[in-house]
Design a protein around this motif. Structure first.
Motif, PDB file in Angstrom:
ATOM      1  N   LEU A 370      76.588 -48.502  12.997  1.00 33.10           N
ATOM      2  CA  LEU A 370      76.084 -49.792  13.497  1.00 33.10           C
ATOM      3  C   LEU A 370      75.513 -49.604  14.907  1.00 33.10           C
ATOM      4  N   ALA A 371      76.220 -48.826  15.727  1.00 34.01           N
ATOM      5  CA  ALA A 371      75.729 -48.564  17.089  1.00 34.01           C
ATOM      6  C   ALA A 371      74.368 -47.874  17.023  1.00 34.01           C
ATOM      7  N   ARG A 372      74.255 -46.896  16.126  1.00 33.96           N
ATOM      8  CA  ARG A 372      72.971 -46.188  15.994  1.00 33.96           C
ATOM      9  C   ARG A 372      71.860 -47.162  15.606  1.00 33.96           C
ATOM     10  N   MET A 373      72.174 -48.093  14.704  1.00 40.06           N
ATOM     11  CA  MET A 373      71.147 -49.069  14.294  1.00 40.06           C
ATOM     12  C   MET A 373      70.673 -49.877  15.501  1.00 40.06           C
ATOM     13  N   GLU A 374      71.631 -50.279  16.341  1.00 36.33           N
ATOM     14  CA  GLU A 374      71.261 -51.081  17.526  1.00 36.33           C
ATOM     15  C   GLU A 374      70.375 -50.262  18.465  1.00 36.33           C
ATOM     16  N   LEU A 375      70.775 -49.001  18.714  1.00 39.91           N
ATOM     17  CA  LEU A 375      70.036 -48.179  19.684  1.00 39.91           C
ATOM     18  C   LEU A 375      68.646 -47.841  19.163  1.00 39.91           C
ATOM     19  N   ARG A 376      68.577 -47.491  17.873  1.00 38.25           N
ATOM     20  CA  ARG A 376      67.272 -47.107  17.301  1.00 38.25           C
ATOM     21  C   ARG A 376      66.310 -48.294  17.274  1.00 38.25           C
ATOM     22  N   THR A 377      66.858 -49.495  17.266  1.00 42.37           N
ATOM     23  CA  THR A 377      65.996 -50.684  17.292  1.00 42.37           C
ATOM     24  C   THR A 377      65.639 -51.053  18.734  1.00 42.37           C
ATOM     25  N   ALA A 378      66.662 -51.020  19.618  1.00 40.26           N
ATOM     26  CA  ALA A 378      66.455 -51.553  20.973  1.00 40.26           C
ATOM     27  C   ALA A 378      65.523 -50.684  21.828  1.00 40.26           C
ATOM     28  N   TYR A 379      65.737 -49.359  21.833  1.00 40.67           N
ATOM     29  CA  TYR A 379      64.951 -48.512  22.758  1.00 40.67           C
ATOM     30  C   TYR A 379      63.439 -48.581  22.488  1.00 40.67           C
ATOM     31  N   PRO A 380      63.003 -48.303  21.228  1.00 37.78           N
ATOM     32  CA  PRO A 380      61.543 -48.325  21.021  1.00 37.78           C
ATOM     33  C   PRO A 380      60.949 -49.707  21.294  1.00 37.78           C
ATOM     34  N   ALA A 381      61.688 -50.773  20.882  1.00 37.05           N
ATOM     35  CA  ALA A 381      61.146 -52.124  21.070  1.00 37.05           C
ATOM     36  C   ALA A 381      60.986 -52.426  22.557  1.00 37.05           C
ATOM     37  N   LEU A 382      61.943 -51.978  23.371  1.00 37.84           N
ATOM     38  CA  LEU A 382      61.887 -52.263  24.809  1.00 37.84           C
ATOM     39  C   LEU A 382      60.672 -51.605  25.454  1.00 37.84           C
ATOM     40  N   VAL A 383      60.463 -50.305  25.157  1.00 36.20           N
ATOM     41  CA  VAL A 383      59.351 -49.627  25.844  1.00 36.20           C
ATOM     42  C   VAL A 383      57.988 -50.014  25.266  1.00 36.20           C
ATOM     43  N   ARG A 384      57.992 -50.526  24.032  1.00 38.23           N
ATOM     44  CA  ARG A 384      56.715 -51.009  23.483  1.00 38.23           C
ATOM     45  C   ARG A 384      56.329 -52.326  24.139  1.00 38.23           C
ATOM     46  N   ARG A 385      57.307 -53.212  24.240  1.00 40.27           N
ATOM     47  CA  ARG A 385      57.007 -54.552  24.789  1.00 40.27           C
ATOM     48  C   ARG A 385      56.696 -54.482  26.281  1.00 40.27           C
ATOM     49  N   PHE A 386      57.400 -53.587  27.005  1.00 37.53           N
ATOM     50  CA  PHE A 386      57.194 -53.501  28.460  1.00 37.53           C
ATOM     51  C   PHE A 386      56.833 -52.063  28.861  1.00 37.53           C
ATOM     52  N   PRO A 387      55.589 -51.649  28.614  1.00 37.94           N
ATOM     53  CA  PRO A 387      55.216 -50.252  28.894  1.00 37.94           C
ATOM     54  C   PRO A 387      55.352 -49.907  30.372  1.00 37.94           C
ATOM     55  N   ALA A 388      55.308 -50.914  31.259  1.00 32.14           N
ATOM     56  CA  ALA A 388      55.386 -50.613  32.699  1.00 32.14           C
ATOM     57  C   ALA A 388      56.798 -50.826  33.247  1.00 32.14           C
ATOM     58  N   LEU A 389      57.791 -50.908  32.345  1.00 33.18           N
ATOM     59  CA  LEU A 389      59.176 -51.149  32.777  1.00 33.18           C
ATOM     60  C   LEU A 389      59.577 -50.145  33.866  1.00 33.18           C
ATOM     61  N   ALA A 390      60.132 -50.668  34.970  1.00 31.41           N
ATOM     62  CA  ALA A 390      60.522 -49.776  36.077  1.00 31.41           C
ATOM     63  C   ALA A 390      61.698 -50.371  36.830  1.00 31.41           C
ATOM     64  N   LEU A 391      62.434 -49.500  37.493  1.00 30.57           N
ATOM     65  CA  LEU A 391      63.541 -49.979  38.321  1.00 30.57           C
ATOM     66  C   LEU A 391      63.001 -50.862  39.444  1.00 30.57           C
ATOM     67  N   ALA A 392      63.755 -51.914  39.770  1.00 33.30           N
ATOM     68  CA  ALA A 392      63.318 -52.800  40.860  1.00 33.30           C
ATOM     69  C   ALA A 392      63.990 -52.428  42.178  1.00 33.30           C
ATOM     70  N   VAL A 393      64.869 -51.425  42.141  1.00 35.82           N
ATOM     71  CA  VAL A 393      65.529 -50.967  43.374  1.00 35.82           C
ATOM     72  C   VAL A 393      65.437 -49.437  43.412  1.00 35.82           C
ATOM     73  N   PRO A 394      65.580 -48.836  44.590  1.00 35.89           N
ATOM     74  CA  PRO A 394      65.601 -47.365  44.616  1.00 35.89           C
ATOM     75  C   PRO A 394      66.803 -46.864  43.799  1.00 35.89           C
ATOM     76  N   PRO A 395      66.650 -45.750  43.057  1.00 38.46           N
ATOM     77  CA  PRO A 395      67.750 -45.273  42.193  1.00 38.46           C
ATOM     78  C   PRO A 395      69.069 -45.129  42.952  1.00 38.46           C
ATOM     79  N   ALA A 396      69.002 -44.766  44.240  1.00 36.62           N
ATOM     80  CA  ALA A 396      70.233 -44.551  45.003  1.00 36.62           C
ATOM     81  C   ALA A 396      71.030 -45.843  45.178  1.00 36.62           C
ATOM     82  N   GLU A 397      70.369 -46.988  44.964  1.00 36.45           N
ATOM     83  CA  GLU A 397      71.093 -48.264  45.148  1.00 36.45           C
ATOM     84  C   GLU A 397      71.810 -48.735  43.885  1.00 36.45           C
ATOM     85  N   LEU A 398      71.612 -48.030  42.778  1.00 37.36           N
ATOM     86  CA  LEU A 398      72.302 -48.448  41.549  1.00 37.36           C
ATOM     87  C   LEU A 398      73.796 -48.203  41.706  1.00 37.36           C
TER      88      LEU A 398
END
Ligand code: HEM
Length: 416
Positions: A370-398
């Motif tokens: 079930l976890a695999r089904m969620e991941l295989r669906t979520a990752y491709p859909a996210l990067v397709r819908r938002f090709p310019a997805l980027a962190l809004a803070v410097p990585p060191a602030e996470l």
């Protein structure tokens, strides 16, 4: 009392208040397997794995405990059903937690109880039965992408995307009625919202257990087509409401924060790894890349503690009856058996499902597919819908969690 027990159940994996709570009183060195350096286990884990893959932990008061970091020894421990026990009672005495605080559920049960409960649940997790959820998971992901798209400026990917996807998927799995989903999702996510404070979390756990109790009562009269209804139809006379509620809550605890952390941290990797993001977008080798992300991130850092029920030799170490054994899953998944550079996330690593991100042996994750089904669906859909997805803070602030059994972060600010 009830909420204390429930608190333990909910924090089974988090290390906040659960059976791992006693560990926070122990020397920092023992918490090393729960620490990370960015997304990597700390360098000491490499030294441990290459020098002493089965190592005695320096515990006070003559307590004997072991940390296992090598891939083969981890599988040897997790695969030896007759040599180790997961029974909470045995473990509780070792770290000063009362046996009355037993959180119940599959993870802290031994055969024959474990076998009986697991057998009841297994039919609900077969590929055939899970297939009915695929279109629902796609709709859930699409709904969350729309919600993200409606946000102006910075969005928190953890709260808006990573947490609701598994919460709503578990609603589908259990058979929570549509009209209650928003309420149930809120309760489920508040319990893991560390920022909301302990009382809010405990209140949410109590309320969600009460809710599940009411649902069981109603489904006893009229069984639905989710997991609860199916269990009632098949085993209604053999299982008490309390045990059924525990099983349902165990599924929720096991499947929510783990999958949410994988979605959030996987998204973070995709934001910093354009090769992987491009392949994901093109739908190329998605299954293999999901396995690589599971291995690389191994969000459940250590397996449930095991207690040796007889003397047993692992590698060149003699573990004595009564010793506690901790298996570092994140350590084992960086073993060189995965290739010459196991610390690298590699979009072209050949598909390999032999990682231990879902554990190994009789307690191996029942929700892995079930976890695999969620991941295989979520990752491709996210990067397709938002090709310019980027962190809004410097990585060191996470802010990554510092000593938590489920590794992750509680906020992931992004620009869409
Ligand atoms: C990426 C997501 C997930 C990860 C990384 C994960 C990881 C794990 C691991 C490592 C174990 C074994 C612990 C041990 O042996 O000590 C486990 C057990 C378990 N998981 Fe998961 N899990 C995930 C998703 C899920 C889902 C979606 C569900 C259910 C809906 C679930 C339900 C459970 C249950 C009930 C157990 C106990 C099994 C037993 O003791 O027989 N998990 N999980």
């Amino acid at each position: 009392m009830r909420s204390q027990v429930l608190g333990l159940v909910a924090r089974r994996f988090t290390g906040g208040n659960g059976p791992y709570a006693g560990l926070s009183m122990l020397p920092d060195k023992i918490l090393w397997p729960l620490h990370r350096d960015g997304l990597d286990p700390i360098p000491q884990m490499d030294d441990w794995r290459s020098g002493k893959p089965v190592a005695r932990l320096p515990l006070p008061f003559g307590m004997r405990a072991w940390l296992v970091t090598g891939y083969e020894p981890v599988r040897a421990v997790l695969g030896s059903v007759d040599a180790y026990s997961n029974d909470f009672g045995r473990f509780a005495g070792k770290i000063g937690i009362g046996v009355t605080q037993d959180p119940g559920g599959l993870g802290f049960a031994d055969p024959p109880d474990h076998t009986r409960l697991r057998k009841m649940l297994t039919p609900e997790f077969t590929m055939r039965r899970l297939a009915r959820l695929q279109p629902r998971i796609e709709a859930i992901v699409a709904g969350r992408l729309d919600a993200l798209a409606a946000i102006d400026g910075t969005a928190d990917l953890w709260h808006e995307f990573a947490l609701p996807i598994p919460a709503l998927t578990i609603c589908e799995l259990l058979g929570v009625p549509y009209e209650d989903r928003e309420y149930f999702q809120e309760l489920s996510t508040t319990r893991f919202d560390l920022g909301a404070g302990g009382n809010a979390a405990l209140g949410a756990i109590g309320a969600s257990l009460d809710y599940i109790g009411g649902l069981i009562e109603q489904q006893r009269r009229e069984p639905g087509d989710g997991l609860l209804g199916a269990l009632i139809k098949a085993h209604g006379d053999d299982i008490e409401d309390r045990e059924l509620a525990g099983v349902a809550d165990g599924v929720l605890t096991g499947g929510l924060e783990t999958s949410a952390s994988m979605i959030a941290l996987g998204a973070l990797v995709l934001m910093t790894n354009p090769v992987m993001a491009d392949k994901m977008r093109a739908g190329e080798d998605v299954d293999a890349m999901v396995e690589e992300l599971l291995r690389y991130l191994t969000v459940v850092q250590v397996a449930f503690p095991r207690v040796a029920v007889r003397d047993v030799r692992v590698g060149d170490c003699d573990i004595r009856e009564g010793d506690v054994v901790m298996c570092s899953l994140s350590g084992a998944d960086r073993d060189t058996m995965f290739g010459p550079d196991p610390h690298k996330i590699d979009a072209s690593r050949p598909a390999n499902r032999s990682h231990v991100a879902f554990g190994y042996g009789i307690h191996r994750c029942i929700g892995a597919e079930l976890a695999r089904m969620e991941l295989r669906t979520a990752y491709p859909a996210l990067v397709r819908r938002f090709p310019a997805l980027a962190l809004a803070v410097p990585p060191a602030e996470l802010q990554f969690r510092r000593s938590s059994v489920v590794f992750g972060l509680d906020c992931l600010p992004v620009r869409l």
